[in-house]
Design an enzyme around this catalytic site. Structure first.
Site, PDB file in Angstrom:
ATOM      1  N   HIS A  17       0.845  -1.205   0.000  1.00 21.84           N
ATOM      2  CA  HIS A  17       0.000   0.000   0.000  1.00 21.84           C
ATOM      3  C   HIS A  17       0.882   1.258   0.000  1.00 21.84           C
ATOM      4  CE1 HIS A  17      -3.109  -2.656   2.252  1.00 21.84           C
ATOM      5  NE2 HIS A  17      -3.621  -2.422   1.068  1.00 21.84           N
ATOM      6  N   LYS A  41     -15.725  -7.282   5.126  1.00 21.60           N
ATOM      7  CA  LYS A  41     -14.640  -7.943   5.851  1.00 21.60           C
ATOM      8  C   LYS A  41     -14.738  -7.584   7.336  1.00 21.60           C
ATOM      9  CE  LYS A  41     -11.610  -7.305   1.844  1.00 21.60           C
ATOM     10  NZ  LYS A  41     -10.427  -6.638   1.309  1.00 21.60           N
ATOM     11  N   ARG A  90      -2.447  -6.474  -8.647  1.00 17.97           N
ATOM     12  CA  ARG A  90      -1.387  -7.443  -8.357  1.00 17.97           C
ATOM     13  C   ARG A  90      -1.409  -8.609  -9.323  1.00 17.97           C
ATOM     14  NH1 ARG A  90      -3.498  -7.487  -2.321  1.00 17.97           N
ATOM     15  NH2 ARG A  90      -5.323  -7.226  -3.625  1.00 17.97           N
ATOM     16  N   SER A 128      -3.087  -7.850   2.793  1.00 16.00           N
ATOM     17  CA  SER A 128      -3.211  -7.769   4.250  1.00 16.00           C
ATOM     18  C   SER A 128      -3.666  -9.117   4.796  1.00 16.00           C
ATOM     19  CB  SER A 128      -4.226  -6.688   4.638  1.00 16.00           C
ATOM     20  OG  SER A 128      -3.827  -5.436   4.143  1.00 16.00           O
TER      21      SER A 128
HETATM   22  P1  ADP Z   1      -9.878  -3.522  -0.506  1.00 11.16           P
HETATM   23  O1  ADP Z   1     -10.770  -4.183   0.495  1.00 11.16           O
HETATM   24  O2  ADP Z   1     -10.399  -2.234  -1.042  1.00 11.16           O
HETATM   25  O3  ADP Z   1      -9.373  -4.436  -1.596  1.00 11.16           O
HETATM   26  P2  ADP Z   1      -7.161  -3.464   0.450  1.00 11.16           P
HETATM   27  O4  ADP Z   1      -6.618  -2.796   1.655  1.00 11.16           O
HETATM   28  O5  ADP Z   1      -7.020  -4.938   0.363  1.00 11.16           O
HETATM   29  O6  ADP Z   1      -8.647  -3.037   0.380  1.00 11.16           O
HETATM   30  O7  ADP Z   1      -6.511  -2.835  -0.863  1.00 11.16           O
HETATM   31  C1  ADP Z   1      -6.628  -1.479  -1.181  1.00 11.16           C
HETATM   32  C2  ADP Z   1      -5.977  -1.256  -2.533  1.00 11.16           C
HETATM   33  O8  ADP Z   1      -4.581  -1.513  -2.451  1.00 11.16           O
HETATM   34  C3  ADP Z   1      -6.493  -2.161  -3.658  1.00 11.16           C
HETATM   35  O9  ADP Z   1      -6.535  -1.425  -4.856  1.00 11.16           O
HETATM   36  C4  ADP Z   1      -5.442  -3.238  -3.750  1.00 11.16           C
HETATM   37  O10 ADP Z   1      -5.391  -3.777  -5.056  1.00 11.16           O
HETATM   38  C5  ADP Z   1      -4.198  -2.428  -3.458  1.00 11.16           C
HETATM   39  N1  ADP Z   1      -3.121  -3.265  -2.929  1.00 11.16           N
HETATM   40  C6  ADP Z   1      -3.167  -4.095  -1.866  1.00 11.16           C
HETATM   41  N2  ADP Z   1      -1.992  -4.709  -1.680  1.00 11.16           N
HETATM   42  C7  ADP Z   1      -1.177  -4.273  -2.664  1.00 11.16           C
HETATM   43  C8  ADP Z   1       0.178  -4.564  -3.046  1.00 11.16           C
HETATM   44  N3  ADP Z   1       0.897  -5.454  -2.391  1.00 11.16           N
HETATM   45  N4  ADP Z   1       0.695  -3.917  -4.114  1.00 11.16           N
HETATM   46  C9  ADP Z   1      -0.064  -3.035  -4.807  1.00 11.16           C
HETATM   47  N5  ADP Z   1      -1.344  -2.729  -4.518  1.00 11.16           N
HETATM   48  C10 ADP Z   1      -1.890  -3.342  -3.459  1.00 11.16           C
END
Ligand code: ADP
Length: 171
Positions: A17, A41, A90, A128
């Protein structure tokens, strides 16, 4: 002025992130990281905790702010004057999901432009939820989290007895 929003659950914020936040803040004038509270979630960290964690991790990034939001992202974007919605990709699963959301958001508001960032190869395997899974089983994932979040995650898993069970088994 180019204002972007980066919405997500961030439970917790990972280096994946943070990489996106750094790349986004270089591209846009203002970037609002939005902790979305209406996700299905069940988070490990409260919204307040996640906001504090992101604020600490982005301290010194002068064009980055942290907000909370629920409901439609396009409505929030209208409220704060953002035209750009940032998301990370990803893999192809992310792509298929994100394409549908971006198309729907465009339908809801034609002025909203979704901007995708390809995950850095260093972080493209990171989510995460995967980090939480590995941490629960006693794996050391501290290399993928800001230091204070890594400590907080460890504490939270112990408090909730989500980690000790596995530790006991391994004794
Ligand atoms: P959500 O529930 O909205 O998917 P996340 O916290 O999982 O929330 O992800 C928020 C954003 O960050 C999403 O666009 C996700 O694709 C991106 N993201 C999460 N992990 C990574 C990573 N390792 N590299 C690049 N982008 C990421």
């Amino acid at each position: 002025m180019k204002i972007a929003i980066f919405p997500g659950t961030f439970d917790p914020l990972t280096l994946g992130h943070i990489d996106l936040i750094k790349r986004g803040r270089a591209l846009f004038d203002q970037l609002a990281v939005a902790v979305m509270t209406n996700t299905s979630k069940k988070p490990l960290f409260s919204v307040e905790e996640r906001v504090a964690q992101i604020k600490e991790a982005t301290a010194g990034m002068d064009n980055v702010s942290v907000i909370t939001a629920q409901g439609l992202t396009v409505k929030l974007m209208n409220k704060i004057g953002a035209d750009y919605l940032m998301r990370g990709l990803r893999n192809t699963t992310d792509f298929q999901y994100e394409r549908d959301i971006a198309t729907m958001n465009k339908f809801l508001d034609k002025d909203v432009e979704t901007v995708f960032f390809l995950a850095d190869p260093k972080y493209q395997h990171l989510s995460s939820s995967l980090l939480k899974e590995v941490a629960m089983s006693g794996g050391d994932i501290s290399a993928y989290l800001p230091g204070q979040i890594s400590t907080a995650l460890d504490q939270r898993l112990k408090e909730r007895k989500l980690k000790r069970v596995v530790d006991d088994q391994n004794e």
